[in-house]
Design an enzyme around this catalytic site. Structure first.
Site, PDB file in Angstrom:
ATOM      1  N   HIS A 158       0.816  -1.224   0.000  1.00 43.67           N
ATOM      2  CA  HIS A 158       0.000   0.000   0.000  1.00 43.67           C
ATOM      3  C   HIS A 158       0.844   1.266   0.000  1.00 43.67           C
ATOM      4  O   HIS A 158       0.339   2.340  -0.277  1.00 43.67           O
ATOM      5  CB  HIS A 158      -0.930  -0.003   1.215  1.00 43.67           C
ATOM      6  CG  HIS A 158      -2.031  -1.008   1.106  1.00 43.67           C
ATOM      7  ND1 HIS A 158      -3.313  -0.673   0.739  1.00 43.67           N
ATOM      8  CD2 HIS A 158      -2.045  -2.345   1.280  1.00 43.67           C
ATOM      9  CE1 HIS A 158      -4.070  -1.757   0.706  1.00 43.67           C
ATOM     10  NE2 HIS A 158      -3.319  -2.795   1.043  1.00 43.67           N
ATOM     11  N   ASP A 366       3.530   9.312  -0.697  1.00 44.02           N
ATOM     12  CA  ASP A 366       2.317   8.592  -0.325  1.00 44.02           C
ATOM     13  C   ASP A 366       2.047   7.525  -1.374  1.00 44.02           C
ATOM     14  O   ASP A 366       2.122   7.815  -2.570  1.00 44.02           O
ATOM     15  CB  ASP A 366       1.137   9.566  -0.278  1.00 44.02           C
ATOM     16  CG  ASP A 366       0.143   9.225   0.809  1.00 44.02           C
ATOM     17  OD1 ASP A 366       0.014   8.035   1.142  1.00 44.02           O
ATOM     18  OD2 ASP A 366      -0.501  10.152   1.329  1.00 44.02           O
TER      19      ASP A 366
END
Ligand code: ADQ
Length: 470
Positions: A158, A366
């Site tokens: 992720h 991110d």
């Protein structure tokens, strides 16, 4: 079709998957309901050794079994607080300066992975497919393989996968990549992350990478792919609209007294670029006096991992910055930054997004950033707000209707805010349509289904085969 086994560090409870949980939990639960299966992982509790060893606790919801175990204090400290969140998380987010490496913590990380894998083996059936999530569980497939498991096993990361030169900072980098090569399929958020993994394989592991993403390394064959995680945009749009005249939205509107609203929502994490964001907002007030008293930044950031030292520091820094900027620009009836350390219900966040003129999402790094996607989906198409987005969020590769910024460039971010605040309706609508089309094309269902389709198409291994399919 075999059952689906999902393994993640934390397991959402059956109630969470139906209520206020983020889209991810709902998406994964959807796949589990369709195929039937097990969601296995840590319960979130720190328990005694006796209780930990007695697990997993099983809870049934239709065709889905939620199987959770507690962690002992030592396991929590070494596996979760230590190697996962004080080594892997900072390095994978390019923050070597905040990372530490302790051999004992790494040993604990591998020990807990092996222990969890051992617990799972008893719940497995021969034709199950197994989907492991995220950086806490890199050695999980290797541990399952050493218990003789031959099922198909996929892994989705992720968070970003760092460039090799950064990864080399973690002393056992080679063991980690070797562990990754025990999966049949590795999924990354962006092509940049996949490329970084391939670069490591070819430059540091004497491996090979084919044009179709198949990799040979450490004597194993595996596949890699890019699966961009998404949201269900139309559900969010509907939710944001449904709650737009609720009390909390009306109160916010009233308190703004016609001022423009910039919204930011993040976990309180140093990767999210919060201090840089506050400084860019300060610069807006400094350089454009006409905005003083006329624009408010609402930052919602609930603390996470607050027992990890670097997280205590970011919290202090942010409180200091918010106080300093508010001290400088507040009036008797105006507070420029409203900084809220709270978790909010999802539907509340979406309806607040809908009220705001700018979504200000500026991480330093991110994996994807779902807040950026939720912000877009929550907008009113007749009068949409503008997404100001960091080029270092995975979402930037998809949301070409956003105003992109470099979070290290305070003046650039300030100019982007000025531009977004003054953007005419037709330009805002055009950008919104572009972004919504991207969200619909690649929603959460596409992410989940394409990963699982690719995992199911991996050739089955024969009993006795080592890691990776042949
Ligand atoms: P996170 O780092 O947690 O996820 P993000 O993708 O933005 O980051 O997801 C956060 C989720 O939590 C969003 O659904 C958001 O609405 C919710 N949230 C945040 N603050 C909240 C608050 N105050 N109250 C309630 N809900 C809140 C990691 C990676 C990301 C990657 C995701 C999914 O770091 O890069 O996008 O996993 O793969």
């Amino acid at each position: 079709m075999g059952r689906l086994i999902v393994v993640s560090n934390r397991v959402a409870t059956p109630t969470e998957t139906k209520g206020s949980a983020g889209g991810l939990a709902v998406g994964v639960f959807g796949a589990l309901k369709d195929a039937g299966g097990v969601w296995f992982g840590w319960s979130g509790d720190v328990v005694s050794e006796t209780v930990a060893n007695a697990g997993p606790m099983l809870e049934q919801d239709g065709a889905v079994t939620f199987a959770t175990v507690g962690l002992t204090r030592k396991d929590y400290d070494q596996y979760y607080r230590g190697f996962s969140n004080a080594t892997l998380w900072p390095v994978f987010h390019y923050r070597n300066d905040l990372a530490r490496y302790e051999r004992e913590e790494y040993a604990g990380y591998r020990r807990v992975n092996a222990w969890l894998a051992h617990k799972l083996v008893k719940l497995l059936q021969p034709d199950d497919i197994i989907w492991i999530h995220d950086y806490h569980l890199i050695p999980f497939a290797e541990a399952l393989r050493s218990e003789g498991v031959t099922n198909r096993i996929g892994f989705f990361l992720h968070i970003p996968f760092p460039a090799p030169q950064i990864l080399l900072n973690i002393p056992p980098h080679e063991e980690l990549v070797k562990s990754l090569s025990c999966y049949d399929l590795l999924g990354f958020q962006t092509a940049t992350d996949q490329q970084a993994f391939h670069d490591y394989v070819t430059r540091h592991a004497r491996g090979t990478v084919s044009a179709d993403g198949s990799v040979e390394a450490f004597g194993r064959k595996l596949r890699t792919g890019v699966y961009r995680i998404g949201v269900f945009p139309d559900e969010i749009a509907e939710q944001a609209k449904r709650y737009e005249s609720r009390q909390h939205v009306l109160e916010l509107k009233q308190s703004l007294e016609g001022r423009k609203l910039i919204m930011s929502v993040d976990r309180l994490d140093y990767s999210k670029g919060l201090v840089e964001r506050f400084r860019a907002f300060e610069l807006l007030l400094e350089r454009s006096p006409e905005w003083r008293g006329n624009v408010t930044l609402v930052q919602i950031a609930p603390p996470t991992r607050s027992d990890v030292a670097t997280y205590q520091k970011i919290r202090q820094d942010l409180e200091y910055e918010a106080g300093r900027i508010n001290g400088r620009y507040s009036g008797l009836d105006y507070t420029p930054i409203r900084y809220l350390n709270q978790q909010y219900d999802r539907w509340k966040l979406m309806s607040l997004f809908r009220e705001s003129q700018i979504g200000f999402v500026t991480p330093l790094h991110d994996g994807m950033n779902l807040v950026a996607k939720e912000y877009v989906a929550a907008q009113n198409p007749d009068d949409p707000g503008v997404l100001v987005l960091s080029i270092f969020a995975g979402a930037a590769a998809e949301l070409s209707g956003a105003v992109l910024v470099n979070p290290h460039d305070a003046i650039g971010m300030c100019e982007a805010l000025q531009r977004a605040l003054q953007m005419p309706l037709d330009a805002r609508q055009r950008r919104h349509e572009i972004n919504m089309a991207a969200l619909r094309e690649n929603d959460l269902g596409v992410w989940r289904d394409s990963f699982l389709r690719d995992l199911r198409s991996v050739p089955v291994r024969r009993a006795g085969e080592g890691g990776g399919h042949q």
